[in-house]
Design a protein around this motif. Structure first.
Motif, PDB file in Angstrom:
ATOM      1  N   UNK A 123     -20.189  31.111  57.085  1.00  0.00           N
ATOM      2  CA  UNK A 123     -21.653  31.172  57.051  1.00  0.00           C
ATOM      3  C   UNK A 123     -22.224  30.199  58.074  1.00  0.00           C
ATOM      4  N   UNK A 124     -23.285  30.633  58.770  1.00  0.00           N
ATOM      5  CA  UNK A 124     -23.847  29.818  59.854  1.00  0.00           C
ATOM      6  C   UNK A 124     -25.355  29.691  59.682  1.00  0.00           C
ATOM      7  N   UNK A 125     -25.826  28.459  59.666  1.00  0.00           N
ATOM      8  CA  UNK A 125     -27.263  28.191  59.749  1.00  0.00           C
ATOM      9  C   UNK A 125     -27.635  27.963  61.205  1.00  0.00           C
ATOM     10  N   UNK A 126     -28.800  28.457  61.614  1.00  0.00           N
ATOM     11  CA  UNK A 126     -29.234  28.325  63.003  1.00  0.00           C
ATOM     12  C   UNK A 126     -30.622  27.715  63.033  1.00  0.00           C
ATOM     13  N   UNK A 127     -30.787  26.760  63.942  1.00  0.00           N
ATOM     14  CA  UNK A 127     -32.145  26.275  64.241  1.00  0.00           C
ATOM     15  C   UNK A 127     -32.362  26.361  65.736  1.00  0.00           C
ATOM     16  N   UNK A 128     -33.359  27.143  66.113  1.00  0.00           N
ATOM     17  CA  UNK A 128     -33.750  27.263  67.512  1.00  0.00           C
ATOM     18  C   UNK A 128     -35.207  27.707  67.519  1.00  0.00           C
ATOM     19  N   UNK A 129     -36.119  26.862  68.012  1.00  0.00           N
ATOM     20  CA  UNK A 129     -37.545  27.208  67.990  1.00  0.00           C
ATOM     21  C   UNK A 129     -37.945  28.279  68.992  1.00  0.00           C
ATOM     22  N   UNK A 130     -37.021  28.721  69.838  1.00  0.00           N
ATOM     23  CA  UNK A 130     -37.358  29.750  70.831  1.00  0.00           C
ATOM     24  C   UNK A 130     -37.834  31.015  70.109  1.00  0.00           C
ATOM     25  N   UNK A 131     -38.954  31.591  70.523  1.00  0.00           N
ATOM     26  CA  UNK A 131     -39.492  32.760  69.811  1.00  0.00           C
ATOM     27  C   UNK A 131     -38.586  33.989  69.864  1.00  0.00           C
ATOM     28  N   UNK A 132     -37.688  34.040  70.837  1.00  0.00           N
ATOM     29  CA  UNK A 132     -36.791  35.198  70.967  1.00  0.00           C
ATOM     30  C   UNK A 132     -35.383  34.903  70.455  1.00  0.00           C
ATOM     31  N   UNK A 133     -35.216  33.805  69.706  1.00  0.00           N
ATOM     32  CA  UNK A 133     -33.876  33.379  69.291  1.00  0.00           C
ATOM     33  C   UNK A 133     -33.148  34.455  68.488  1.00  0.00           C
ATOM     34  N   UNK A 134     -33.840  35.078  67.546  1.00  0.00           N
ATOM     35  CA  UNK A 134     -33.180  36.081  66.703  1.00  0.00           C
ATOM     36  C   UNK A 134     -32.733  37.281  67.534  1.00  0.00           C
ATOM     37  N   UNK A 135     -33.558  37.718  68.462  1.00  0.00           N
ATOM     38  CA  UNK A 135     -33.173  38.845  69.313  1.00  0.00           C
ATOM     39  C   UNK A 135     -31.969  38.492  70.183  1.00  0.00           C
ATOM     40  N   UNK A 136     -32.007  37.317  70.805  1.00  0.00           N
ATOM     41  CA  UNK A 136     -30.932  36.912  71.708  1.00  0.00           C
ATOM     42  C   UNK A 136     -29.609  36.814  70.951  1.00  0.00           C
ATOM     43  N   UNK A 137     -29.645  36.148  69.796  1.00  0.00           N
ATOM     44  CA  UNK A 137     -28.408  35.993  69.025  1.00  0.00           C
ATOM     45  C   UNK A 137     -27.935  37.345  68.497  1.00  0.00           C
ATOM     46  N   UNK A 138     -28.871  38.218  68.141  1.00  0.00           N
ATOM     47  CA  UNK A 138     -28.493  39.560  67.699  1.00  0.00           C
ATOM     48  C   UNK A 138     -27.757  40.325  68.784  1.00  0.00           C
ATOM     49  N   UNK A 139     -28.208  40.209  70.020  1.00  0.00           N
ATOM     50  CA  UNK A 139     -27.545  40.887  71.136  1.00  0.00           C
ATOM     51  C   UNK A 139     -26.170  40.291  71.409  1.00  0.00           C
ATOM     52  N   UNK A 140     -26.067  38.961  71.329  1.00  0.00           N
ATOM     53  CA  UNK A 140     -24.772  38.310  71.515  1.00  0.00           C
ATOM     54  C   UNK A 140     -23.800  38.748  70.414  1.00  0.00           C
ATOM     55  N   UNK A 141     -24.290  38.809  69.169  1.00  0.00           N
ATOM     56  CA  UNK A 141     -23.449  39.232  68.051  1.00  0.00           C
ATOM     57  C   UNK A 141     -22.963  40.664  68.258  1.00  0.00           C
ATOM     58  N   UNK A 142     -23.827  41.539  68.744  1.00  0.00           N
ATOM     59  CA  UNK A 142     -23.434  42.931  68.969  1.00  0.00           C
ATOM     60  C   UNK A 142     -22.300  43.009  69.984  1.00  0.00           C
ATOM     61  N   UNK A 143     -22.408  42.253  71.073  1.00  0.00           N
ATOM     62  CA  UNK A 143     -21.338  42.237  72.069  1.00  0.00           C
ATOM     63  C   UNK A 143     -20.054  41.637  71.493  1.00  0.00           C
ATOM     64  N   UNK A 144     -20.205  40.584  70.695  1.00  0.00           N
ATOM     65  CA  UNK A 144     -19.029  39.930  70.111  1.00  0.00           C
ATOM     66  C   UNK A 144     -18.308  40.866  69.151  1.00  0.00           C
ATOM     67  N   UNK A 145     -19.042  41.585  68.320  1.00  0.00           N
ATOM     68  CA  UNK A 145     -18.414  42.510  67.377  1.00  0.00           C
ATOM     69  C   UNK A 145     -17.718  43.642  68.119  1.00  0.00           C
ATOM     70  N   UNK A 146     -18.321  44.111  69.199  1.00  0.00           N
ATOM     71  CA  UNK A 146     -17.675  45.134  70.026  1.00  0.00           C
ATOM     72  C   UNK A 146     -16.368  44.589  70.591  1.00  0.00           C
ATOM     73  N   UNK A 147     -16.407  43.347  71.090  1.00  0.00           N
ATOM     74  CA  UNK A 147     -15.210  42.741  71.675  1.00  0.00           C
ATOM     75  C   UNK A 147     -14.112  42.567  70.635  1.00  0.00           C
ATOM     76  N   UNK A 148     -14.462  42.119  69.432  1.00  0.00           N
ATOM     77  CA  UNK A 148     -13.451  41.926  68.390  1.00  0.00           C
ATOM     78  C   UNK A 148     -12.855  43.252  67.947  1.00  0.00           C
ATOM     79  N   UNK A 149     -13.660  44.332  68.016  1.00  0.00           N
ATOM     80  CA  UNK A 149     -13.124  45.649  67.712  1.00  0.00           C
ATOM     81  C   UNK A 149     -12.023  46.048  68.677  1.00  0.00           C
ATOM     82  N   UNK A 150     -12.118  45.591  69.923  1.00  0.00           N
ATOM     83  CA  UNK A 150     -11.073  45.840  70.920  1.00  0.00           C
ATOM     84  C   UNK A 150      -9.938  44.836  70.807  1.00  0.00           C
ATOM     85  N   UNK A 151     -10.261  43.627  70.367  1.00  0.00           N
ATOM     86  CA  UNK A 151      -9.317  42.513  70.435  1.00  0.00           C
ATOM     87  C   UNK A 151      -8.172  42.636  69.445  1.00  0.00           C
ATOM     88  N   UNK A 152      -8.474  43.039  68.211  1.00  0.00           N
ATOM     89  CA  UNK A 152      -7.445  42.992  67.182  1.00  0.00           C
ATOM     90  C   UNK A 152      -7.656  44.046  66.112  1.00  0.00           C
TER      91      UNK A 152
END
Length: 497
Positions: free
Chosen positions: A29-58
């Motif tokens: 579980x991860x708590x996040x603090x980032x006052x940037x107004x686009x933080x949720x969108x940015x992290x959501x996009x990074x998570x999508x790429x990471x999940x795609x990568x892990x699907x290939x990885x193992x």
């Protein structure tokens, strides 16, 4: 405790977001603090790429994804975390102030890592009440795939903290390397800066353009460095006499007036425009997210190739991937597989990801074989032929395979496999596997296979031990009454009756 139970990320940009992905995909579980107004969108996009990568990885079973919580304050984010990763912009006063606030709000035994790429940990920990638990944890992008983190302590950092951090990174697939002395930019960035500085001069002096420079790296020493690094590569270059001969032969070159490493290039507007223009011509047709996906897919392929190195024991980051997968399998425990006299074993559930498809969006041919291989691995684990068994020198090797393609698997489609054991003896297992559409149960492909038990060290077939045969026998007995599969015993091109 050598595992991270709750993480906090302060700063959710490119690096911070990728730390979130690394933690969350490890089941933390991860708590996040980032006052940037686009933080949720940015992290959501990074998570999508990471999940795609892990699907290939193992294909190893990942734990349930950790819960990601966006907090309204720094204090709320860090209060119950045992690993806190700071990834705010690279300004000393800003980082020092944020880390001091983290120190004041965190629980006493929490580890605090900074993602700084060059600031000295002694400077960062200056105002902290508990400076002994602050260290640099400098990762490489993308953090969710590249496993290294440089662990650097300041003057007040406890060595035990660094050892603890190293131990806690291993279960999430990362390799922490402890740097003995703090130094600006640490080890990795010093090497990168040397190559970067020389590269800027080569572009400025019109020796080559950015694409040519990148080609020189990726088609030559970049490939060598990916698996052996610098010194081990040069040891080979020294021939049978090794490193001593290499240093004697090439050491004098260091005094030749080749390099401009001691000269600082003037990044004036003209040079910036020159580099940016060449970079646009080289890669501008692709967006950043597309380039990230291409990068991730290439990194996964490199790690898979390295995992097969050293006769299957793995090499470099591939060895680390193999160890991470072994940890995932051990953590998941043995899957609960129902052995039934009414139906085959259901062994693998998966989904067709983007790395498995061709230009038509259909699963490519070799991925069918991969799924059949994954099903064989699941059967072997079920009968006790696990990683430890293979490490001890015995396994089952596939000696025959006959695949039929009856349908098409498409991007995003959920699949599962079933296996029917047709026969076995002391050395062999003969079985029939089906790939099913999870939504309809329809059979998309089948494989009839024979595996042979071998002593891999002696290089010959041997009888399987009694404890393995005792686990196979009940499956064979349960499946003895099942109808013979349609297609079993067929030859290639045989007409249907």
């Amino acid at each position: 405790m050598t595992t991270i139970t709750k993480a906090a990320c302060v700063g959710g940009g490119v690096i911070g977001g990728a730390w979130v992905a690394r933690f969350a995909l490890a089941g933390i579980d991860v708590n996040i603090f980032d006052p940037h107004p686009e933080a949720e969108r940015i992290i959501g996009e990074v998570m999508a790429n990471a999940e795609r990568a892990y699907g290939m990885l193992t294909m190893a079973p990942l734990p349930p994804k950790g819960k990601i919580t966006f907090c309204k304050s720094l204090e709320e984010a860090v209060e119950d975390a045992d690993w806190i990763q700071e990834s705010v912009p690279e300004r000393l006063e800003l980082k020092r102030g944020v880390l001091t606030k983290i120190d004041a709000a965190a629980k006493p035994d929490a580890l605090i890592g900074s993602s700084t790429s060059g600031l000295m940990p002694t400077d960062l920990q200056r105002d902290m009440k508990h400076p002994e638990r602050l260290f640099v944890a400098h990762p490489y992008n993308p953090v969710y795939l590249l496993p290294l983190a440089e662990l650097v302590g300041g003057q007040k950092t406890s060595r035990a903290v660094l050892e603890d951090a190293k131990a806690k990174l291993a279960p999430i697939g990362m390799k922490g390397v402890i740097i003995n002395k703090e130094i600006e930019a640490f080890v990795g960035d010093r090497l990168l800066e040397a190559v970067w500085r020389e590269g800027l001069w080569l572009i400025k002096d019109d020796i080559c353009d950015t694409e040519t420079l990148d080609d020189v790296i990726r088609y030559s020493f970049g490939m060598r460095w990916a698996q052996m690094g610098m010194f081990e590569t040069y040891r080979i270059a020294g021939g049978e006499a090794g490193m001593r001969h290499f240093l004697a032969q090439f050491g004098p070159c260091l005094s030749w007036p080749w390099t401009k490493l001691t000269d600082v290039v003037d990044l004036d507007d003209a040079l910036v425009e020159k580099i940016a223009g060449q970079s646009d011509a080289q890669s501008g047709a692709r967006g950043i997210r597309e380039l990230e996906r291409i990068r991730d897919q290439n990194l996964v392929g490199i790690m898979h190739a390295l995992k097969a190195g050293d006769e299957g024991r793995g090499w470099g980051s591939g060895k680390l991937l193999a160890e991470f997968e072994a940890h995932l399998w051990a953590k998941a425990g043995k899957a609960k597989v129902e052995v039934s006299a009414s139906e085959p074993l259901r062994l693998v559930d998966t989904k067709v990801n983007a790395a498995w498809v061709d230009y038509n969006g259909h699963m490519t041919e070799h991925r069918y074989l991969q799924l059949f291989g994954d099903t064989t691995d699941a059967l072997l684990r079920l009968v006790g032929v696990d990683f430890a068994y293979v490490e001890a020198g015995h396994s089952y090797y596939t000696v025959e395979t006959h695949i039929r393609h009856l349908g098409e698997a498409k991007l995003g489609q959920a699949l599962y496999t079933t296996l029917q054991l047709l026969s076995f003896d002391n050395k062999r297992m003969h079985y029939f596997t089906r790939i099913h559409d999870a939504a309809t149960g329809d059979v998309i492909a089948t494989a009839e296979q024979m595996v042979l038990h071998v002593d891999s060290k002696a290089g010959r077939s041997v009888d399987a031990p009694a404890e393995v045969l005792a686990k196979i026998a009940p499956i064979a007995e349960a499946h003895a009454g099942l109808p013979k599969p349609d297609g079993a015993g067929r030859s290639v091109g045989q007409r249907k009756n």
